[in-house]
Design a protein around this motif. Sequence first.
Motif, PDB file in Angstrom:
ATOM      1  N   ARG A 142       2.156   1.837  -3.529  1.00 22.75           N
ATOM      2  CA  ARG A 142       1.162   2.457  -4.411  1.00 22.75           C
ATOM      3  C   ARG A 142       1.022   3.948  -4.110  1.00 22.75           C
ATOM      4  NH1 ARG A 142      -2.839  -2.629  -3.543  1.00 22.75           N
ATOM      5  NH2 ARG A 142      -2.207  -3.881  -5.345  1.00 22.75           N
ATOM      6  N   GLY A 143       1.001   4.276  -2.828  1.00 19.27           N
ATOM      7  CA  GLY A 143       0.937   5.691  -2.479  1.00 19.27           C
ATOM      8  C   GLY A 143       2.177   6.452  -2.923  1.00 19.27           C
TER       9      GLY A 143
ATOM     10  N   LEU B 262      -6.189   3.619  -2.401  1.00 16.16           N
ATOM     11  CA  LEU B 262      -5.492   3.989  -1.172  1.00 16.16           C
ATOM     12  C   LEU B 262      -6.489   4.295  -0.065  1.00 16.16           C
ATOM     13  CD1 LEU B 262      -2.768   6.412  -2.602  1.00 16.16           C
ATOM     14  CD2 LEU B 262      -2.636   3.936  -2.292  1.00 16.16           C
TER      15      LEU B 262
ATOM     16  N   SER C  69      -3.110   7.102   3.558  1.00 16.17           N
ATOM     17  CA  SER C  69      -2.121   7.075   2.477  1.00 16.17           C
ATOM     18  C   SER C  69      -2.398   8.159   1.454  1.00 16.17           C
ATOM     19  CB  SER C  69      -2.132   5.698   1.802  1.00 16.17           C
ATOM     20  OG  SER C  69      -1.786   4.669   2.718  1.00 16.17           O
TER      21      SER C  69
ATOM     22  N   ASP D 147       0.837  -1.209   0.000  1.00 18.54           N
ATOM     23  CA  ASP D 147       0.000   0.000   0.000  1.00 18.54           C
ATOM     24  C   ASP D 147       0.868   1.255   0.000  1.00 18.54           C
ATOM     25  OD1 ASP D 147      -2.379  -1.373  -0.067  1.00 18.54           O
ATOM     26  OD2 ASP D 147      -2.637  -1.399   2.103  1.00 18.54           O
TER      27      ASP D 147
END
Length: 255
Positions: free
Chosen positions: A81-82, A157, A161, A78
Amino acid sequence: MTKAEARAEHAVKEDELGRALRAAQKGDEASFRLLYRDVQPRLLRFAGALVGADAEDVTSEAWLQISRDLPSFRGDLDGFRGWTATITRHRALDHLRRRSRRPATELPVEELVAIAAEGDTESTALDGIATGDALRLITELPRDQAEAVLLRVVMGLDAKSAGRVLGKRAGAVRTASYRGLRRLAERLASAAPDVSPADSSPPETGPPETAPQETAPPESADPTTARQEAAEPPQDALPAHRGDITGGPGAEGVR
């Protein structure tokens, strides 16, 4: 597939991508390609809402930095991705600044104006429409709402995030996403065709209604008497005819 099975499948895929992240940081090319296939479609949609047709150029610049700095990244999937969304957003803002310094043929996203509304869920707002239509509607939101919706719905998200990407508190991101999704739901509702039950009923198939035919006067031995009987209506019918004339159009005639 049931919801439980879908969640289990999603968890397995996330675990696989988490292992790919660690391997990609060590230089494994196959793992890097796996991460790219997962993240790139999300980044394209995110950047497309910010810079339009230049999204591929922006994401290409972003991936140059992502691949260069990946070994030094610290965090889980995660967080990755952020992190990629943050880099893409910075490249998109740089692109918008460069574009503003030269004659533009497209309306910048900052100039798009919409009215904020109270909230709704993304399932309600985006249900039943194509991805292209959803992204087109998202770009018409105010920029803070558009970015919050994209990060929460497209990038997947959580609010914390997404807040790191935007430099805002998680509560502010939730509020912007809530209002943006509600606005999308209202736009979709207003765009739906308004068909009343009367409009959707099938046409009548019976024989067409014909005007009542005047009945011939009864035969009479005296032609003069016959003409008088035909010209004079029965007395008990006169009140009904007067009511029709003085009553005006009925309620059904005014709509």
